[in-house]
Scaffold this motif. Structure first.
Motif, PDB file in Angstrom:
ATOM      1  N   PRO A 249       1.035  -1.036   0.013  1.00  0.00           N
ATOM      2  CA  PRO A 249       0.137  -0.114   0.154  1.00  0.00           C
ATOM      3  C   PRO A 249       0.963   1.235   0.064  1.00  0.00           C
ATOM      4  CG  PRO A 249      -0.046  -1.153   2.195  1.00  0.00           C
ATOM      5  CD  PRO A 249       0.624  -1.494   1.674  1.00  0.00           C
ATOM      6  N   ALA A 250       0.731   2.361  -0.492  1.00  0.00           N
ATOM      7  CA  ALA A 250       1.003   3.463  -0.426  1.00  0.00           C
ATOM      8  C   ALA A 250       0.934   4.242   0.561  1.00  0.00           C
ATOM      9  CB  ALA A 250       0.512   4.601  -1.951  1.00  0.00           C
ATOM     10  N   MET A 251       1.464   4.893   0.941  1.00  0.00           N
ATOM     11  CA  MET A 251       2.723   5.429   1.078  1.00  0.00           C
ATOM     12  C   MET A 251       3.763   3.900   1.654  1.00  0.00           C
ATOM     13  SD  MET A 251       3.424   8.174  -0.620  1.00  0.00           S
ATOM     14  CE  MET A 251       5.314   8.295   0.136  1.00  0.00           C
ATOM     15  N   GLY A 252       3.302   3.809   3.018  1.00  0.00           N
ATOM     16  CA  GLY A 252       4.486   2.916   3.778  1.00  0.00           C
ATOM     17  C   GLY A 252       4.678   1.782   2.758  1.00  0.00           C
ATOM     18  N   GLY A 253       3.873   1.262   2.183  1.00  0.00           N
ATOM     19  CA  GLY A 253       4.567  -0.253   1.868  1.00  0.00           C
ATOM     20  C   GLY A 253       5.281  -0.681   0.206  1.00  0.00           C
ATOM     21  N   ILE A 254       5.291   0.895  -0.610  1.00  0.00           N
ATOM     22  CA  ILE A 254       5.742   1.243  -1.728  1.00  0.00           C
ATOM     23  C   ILE A 254       7.437   0.240  -1.392  1.00  0.00           C
ATOM     24  CG2 ILE A 254       6.514   2.609  -3.039  1.00  0.00           C
ATOM     25  CD1 ILE A 254       4.321   4.213  -2.636  1.00  0.00           C
TER      26      ILE A 254
ATOM     27  N   GLY B 245      -3.798  -3.878  10.919  1.00  0.00           N
ATOM     28  CA  GLY B 245      -3.689  -4.534   9.547  1.00  0.00           C
ATOM     29  C   GLY B 245      -4.987  -3.429   8.755  1.00  0.00           C
ATOM     30  N   GLY B 246      -5.606  -2.342   9.163  1.00  0.00           N
ATOM     31  CA  GLY B 246      -6.292  -1.826   7.599  1.00  0.00           C
ATOM     32  C   GLY B 246      -5.638  -2.289   6.482  1.00  0.00           C
ATOM     33  N   SER B 247      -4.558  -1.192   6.359  1.00  0.00           N
ATOM     34  CA  SER B 247      -4.226  -1.381   4.968  1.00  0.00           C
ATOM     35  C   SER B 247      -3.636  -2.019   4.155  1.00  0.00           C
ATOM     36  CB  SER B 247      -2.891  -0.360   4.800  1.00  0.00           C
ATOM     37  OG  SER B 247      -3.127   0.895   5.317  1.00  0.00           O
ATOM     38  N   VAL B 248      -3.209  -3.160   5.008  1.00  0.00           N
ATOM     39  CA  VAL B 248      -3.069  -4.846   4.581  1.00  0.00           C
ATOM     40  C   VAL B 248      -4.562  -5.321   3.725  1.00  0.00           C
ATOM     41  CG1 VAL B 248      -2.199  -7.147   4.917  1.00  0.00           C
ATOM     42  CG2 VAL B 248      -0.990  -4.815   5.665  1.00  0.00           C
ATOM     43  N   ARG B 249      -4.986  -5.831   4.886  1.00  0.00           N
ATOM     44  CA  ARG B 249      -6.584  -6.117   4.281  1.00  0.00           C
ATOM     45  C   ARG B 249      -7.103  -5.454   3.262  1.00  0.00           C
ATOM     46  NH1 ARG B 249      -6.379  -6.406  10.159  1.00  0.00           N
ATOM     47  NH2 ARG B 249      -7.064  -8.560  10.619  1.00  0.00           N
ATOM     48  N   GLU B 250      -7.003  -3.884   2.753  1.00  0.00           N
ATOM     49  CA  GLU B 250      -7.422  -2.969   2.227  1.00  0.00           C
ATOM     50  C   GLU B 250      -7.213  -3.177   0.862  1.00  0.00           C
ATOM     51  OE1 GLU B 250      -8.780   1.435   2.075  1.00  0.00           O
ATOM     52  OE2 GLU B 250      -7.293   1.133   3.879  1.00  0.00           O
ATOM     53  N   VAL B 251      -5.899  -3.417   0.194  1.00  0.00           N
ATOM     54  CA  VAL B 251      -4.942  -3.996  -0.871  1.00  0.00           C
ATOM     55  C   VAL B 251      -5.680  -5.828  -1.313  1.00  0.00           C
ATOM     56  CG1 VAL B 251      -2.927  -4.712  -1.453  1.00  0.00           C
ATOM     57  CG2 VAL B 251      -2.936  -2.286   0.248  1.00  0.00           C
ATOM     58  N   MET B 252      -5.149  -6.978   0.041  1.00  0.00           N
ATOM     59  CA  MET B 252      -5.699  -8.016  -0.137  1.00  0.00           C
ATOM     60  C   MET B 252      -7.360  -7.738  -1.151  1.00  0.00           C
ATOM     61  SD  MET B 252      -5.297  -9.682   3.610  1.00  0.00           S
ATOM     62  CE  MET B 252      -5.022 -11.197   2.996  1.00  0.00           C
ATOM     63  N   ASP B 253      -8.033  -6.687  -0.580  1.00  0.00           N
ATOM     64  CA  ASP B 253      -9.292  -6.876  -1.754  1.00  0.00           C
ATOM     65  C   ASP B 253      -9.452  -6.725  -2.628  1.00  0.00           C
ATOM     66  OD1 ASP B 253     -10.518  -7.493   1.071  1.00  0.00           O
ATOM     67  OD2 ASP B 253     -11.221  -5.523   1.553  1.00  0.00           O
ATOM     68  N   VAL B 254      -7.950  -5.592  -2.924  1.00  0.00           N
ATOM     69  CA  VAL B 254      -7.593  -4.970  -4.880  1.00  0.00           C
ATOM     70  C   VAL B 254      -7.126  -6.098  -5.292  1.00  0.00           C
ATOM     71  CG1 VAL B 254      -6.369  -4.211  -5.432  1.00  0.00           C
ATOM     72  CG2 VAL B 254      -7.355  -2.677  -3.499  1.00  0.00           C
TER      73      VAL B 254
END
Length: 193
Positions: A71-76, A124-133
């Motif tokens: 996820p942007a930004m931290g995971g880029i 884990g909110g951002s991770v779950r959002e990316v998993m959905d994507v």
């Protein structure tokens, strides 16, 4: 590398902060990890990413992952560095009008086995959002990886979760925060307000 060596990398880069912080989740804490302080050093980032890539492959099998996303930004940067260590393409998802999406013509092929990478996992909110994507695009999330796991074991993604370093960090609901009760103002570090 061992856990003490990894922690020392974070200390040396001044990525481990102490004070009164408002986390992205809305909770408050007396410690904050600012991974960007580590990620500004390519040599340290490469060490951490190689360690994390090895850990992921030991968990899901060498050659199992097809694509890395963060996820942007931290995971880029984490996704890019882990992708480089694995010899794979790395992409990122970003928010558009508050919703996590693939943009910039990034594609996930149907059936691709995807590793989701993040800098720090608390709720884990951002991770779950990316998993959905990934799922919406037809990919299959086979693992999650992060530099720091600070969920105190509470993050469950339904797939293997690997971290370079697990830290127990106490956090409080703002109404119960002892630092607020002392009158110490909370600051919001990081990129999301």
């Amino acid at each position: 590398m061992n856990q003490e060596q990894i922690l020392q990398i974070f200390r040396d880069s001044e990525a481990l902060l102490e004070g009164h912080f408002r986390l992205t989740s809305g909770r408050h804490s007396n410690r904050y990890v600012q991974c960007a302080q580590v990620l500004q050093y390519p040599d340290q980032t490469e060490k951490l990413a190689s360690y994390l890539a090895d850990k992921v492959e030991a968990t899901v099998g060498k050659g199992t992952v097809d694509l890395v996303i963060g996820p942007a930004m931290g995971g880029i940067i984490v996704a890019y560095a882990v992708g480089q260590a694995l010899g794979l393409r790395a992409i990122f998802a970003e928010r558009e009008n508050g919703t996590m999406k693939l943009r910039r013509s990034f594609q996930i092929a149907k059936g691709q086995k995807v590793l989701v990478c993040e800098d720090v996992v608390t709720t884990g909110g951002s991770v779950r959002e990316v998993m959905d994507v990934v799922k919406e695009a037809g990919g299959e999330v086979i693992a999650v990886a992060s530099l720091i796991e600070r969920s105190n074991g509470q993050a469950d993604f339904g797939v293997p979760f690997c971290s370079a370093l697990a830290m127990e960090v106490i956090s409080w609901d703002p109404a119960e925060c002892p630092l607020c009760q002392e009158g110490t103002p909370a600051i919001k570090p990081g990129s999301r307000s």
